[in-house]
Design a protein around this motif. Structure first.
Motif, short mmCIF file in Angstrom:
data_model
loop_
_atom_site.label_atom_id
_atom_site.label_comp_id
_atom_site.label_asym_id
_atom_site.label_seq_id
_atom_site.Cartn_x
_atom_site.Cartn_y
_atom_site.Cartn_z
N GLY A 1 -0.14 22.42 10.89
CA GLY A 1 -0.56 21.03 10.76
C GLY A 1 0.57 20.16 10.29
O GLY A 1 1.72 20.61 10.17
N GLU A 2 0.27 18.91 10.01
CA GLU A 2 1.27 17.96 9.55
C GLU A 2 0.71 17.14 8.41
O GLU A 2 -0.46 16.74 8.43
N GLN A 3 1.53 16.90 7.42
CA GLN A 3 1.21 15.96 6.35
C GLN A 3 2.14 14.77 6.49
O GLN A 3 3.33 14.95 6.71
N ARG A 4 1.59 13.58 6.35
CA ARG A 4 2.38 12.37 6.60
C ARG A 4 1.95 11.27 5.63
O ARG A 4 0.79 11.18 5.25
N PHE A 5 2.90 10.44 5.27
CA PHE A 5 2.58 9.25 4.48
C PHE A 5 3.57 8.15 4.78
O PHE A 5 4.66 8.41 5.31
N MET A 6 3.19 6.94 4.44
CA MET A 6 4.06 5.78 4.58
C MET A 6 4.38 5.24 3.20
O MET A 6 3.49 5.11 2.36
N LEU A 7 5.64 4.95 2.98
CA LEU A 7 6.08 4.31 1.75
C LEU A 7 6.39 2.85 2.10
O LEU A 7 7.32 2.57 2.86
N LEU A 8 5.58 1.95 1.55
CA LEU A 8 5.68 0.54 1.90
C LEU A 8 6.47 -0.27 0.88
O LEU A 8 6.92 -1.37 1.16
N SER A 9 6.59 0.29 -0.33
CA SER A 9 7.43 -0.27 -1.38
C SER A 9 7.72 0.88 -2.33
O SER A 9 7.34 2.02 -2.06
N ASN A 10 8.34 0.60 -3.45
CA ASN A 10 8.65 1.68 -4.38
C ASN A 10 7.41 2.36 -4.92
O ASN A 10 7.46 3.52 -5.34
N GLU A 11 6.27 1.67 -4.92
CA GLU A 11 5.05 2.23 -5.49
C GLU A 11 3.86 2.21 -4.53
O GLU A 11 2.85 2.85 -4.80
N LEU A 12 3.94 1.47 -3.44
CA LEU A 12 2.80 1.32 -2.52
C LEU A 12 2.88 2.39 -1.44
O LEU A 12 3.83 2.43 -0.65
N VAL A 13 1.86 3.27 -1.41
CA VAL A 13 1.86 4.42 -0.50
C VAL A 13 0.58 4.44 0.31
O VAL A 13 -0.51 4.17 -0.21
N LEU A 14 0.71 4.76 1.59
CA LEU A 14 -0.43 4.96 2.48
C LEU A 14 -0.46 6.43 2.87
O LEU A 14 0.43 6.91 3.59
N THR B 1 0.22 3.30 12.68
CA THR B 1 1.68 3.32 12.78
C THR B 1 2.17 2.81 14.14
O THR B 1 3.36 2.65 14.34
N ALA B 2 1.24 2.54 15.05
CA ALA B 2 1.62 2.16 16.42
C ALA B 2 2.45 0.88 16.46
O ALA B 2 3.32 0.72 17.33
N GLY B 3 2.18 -0.05 15.54
CA GLY B 3 2.88 -1.33 15.58
C GLY B 3 4.26 -1.31 14.96
O GLY B 3 5.02 -2.27 15.10
N ILE B 4 4.62 -0.23 14.29
CA ILE B 4 5.93 -0.15 13.66
C ILE B 4 7.03 -0.10 14.72
O ILE B 4 6.98 0.72 15.63
N GLY B 5 7.96 -0.98 14.62
CA GLY B 5 9.05 -1.04 15.61
C GLY B 5 8.77 -1.98 16.75
O GLY B 5 9.66 -2.25 17.57
N THR B 6 7.54 -2.52 16.83
CA THR B 6 7.19 -3.46 17.90
C THR B 6 6.59 -4.75 17.36
O THR B 6 6.62 -5.77 18.04
N THR B 7 6.07 -4.70 16.15
CA THR B 7 5.40 -5.86 15.56
C THR B 7 6.27 -6.48 14.48
O THR B 7 6.76 -5.78 13.59
N ALA B 8 6.45 -7.80 14.55
CA ALA B 8 7.24 -8.50 13.54
C ALA B 8 6.45 -8.57 12.24
O ALA B 8 5.22 -8.69 12.24
#
Length: 248
Positions: free
Chosen positions: A100-113, A121-128
């Protein structure tokens, strides 16, 4: 040559070299352009109004690409948002070993998804200005929808991953400081221009620079996982409290 091959791998876009475009920096958090690559050529459009004098940002990789992918392909640690992921092998009673896979997003030093689905995650790299979409309220709702088992497995596998590594983030900080000191010493000697050792010093400088970037990556990765595990621990407690209240 080796340098030409590396330039082709790291700077080309859609199998092409694009003058000027290849000078633009990657930043999915401050992305303000959209690239359209066709057989006839590539077109770069402003995705939002860009004030005069502001930097133009592009995306080297987006979607499900991780910060490890960006580092491996381009040699730097990207700014927020960062995605981190690792593969896990879990033993199931009925199915045997299961990957399996474990994944997370770090949006700031303390904000985690934690455990974002592909739709997030689809909009990352395409959405301003994609960072504005990940509000604390949205993240809280998503975390509430995760199961206790999902959070437990994330927390446990993250702990096991960090424990399996030969060094901790604190130890890497010490290694990094020593390498930076060595780099400064070699750079000082190089500036003195001793012709007899110039080639060796230049090679040493390049080698130290690569090692510094590699250790910096290790520090960022371990610190990011540590932050995610603290959030996962908080979510574990909240889920257990909610379960206890329901039982009462």
């Amino acid at each position: 040559t080796h340098r030409s091959l590396w330039a082709a791998i790291s700077r080309a876009i859609a199998r092409r070299f694009l003058p000027i475009y290849d000078l633009m920096n990657h930043d999915n958090g401050q992305l303000n352009t959209q690239l359209q690559a066709l057989d006839q050529g590539c077109t770069l459009h402003a995705a939002v109004e860009i004030p005069v004098g502001s930097e133009i940002f592009v995306s080297y990789q987006g979607g499900s690409a991780t910060s490890s992918d960006v580092f491996q392909g381009y040699g730097f640690i990207e700014s927020f948002p960062q995605q981190w992921a690792w593969t896990t092998i879990a033993k199931r009673e009925k199915d045997g070993l299961q990957e399996g896979e474990q994944r997370f997003m770090l949006l700031s030093n303390e904000l985690v998804l934690l455990l974002p689905p592909a739709s997030m995650t689809a909009g990352i790299g395409t959405t301003a200005h994609v960072l504005t979409e990940f509000t604390p309220d949205m993240i809280q709702v998503h975390h509430e929808q995760l199961t206790v088992r999902q959070i437990e497995e994330f927390w446990k596998s993250g702990q096991e991953l960090l424990e399996s590594l030969p060094t901790t983030a604190d130890q890497d900080e010490i290694i990094l400081s020593n390498l930076q000191s060595q780099y400064a010493q070699v750079q000082t000697a190089l500036e003195a221009r001793h012709s007899s050792t110039l080639k060796a010093q230049t090679h040493a400088l390049v080698t130290l620079s690569d090692r510094i970037r590699a250790v910096e990556y290790r520090v960022f990765m371990k610190r990011a996982i540590g932050t995610a595990l603290r959030v996962a621990q908080q979510e574990r407690l909240l889920h257990h409290q909610a379960t206890t209240m329901e039982e009462l």
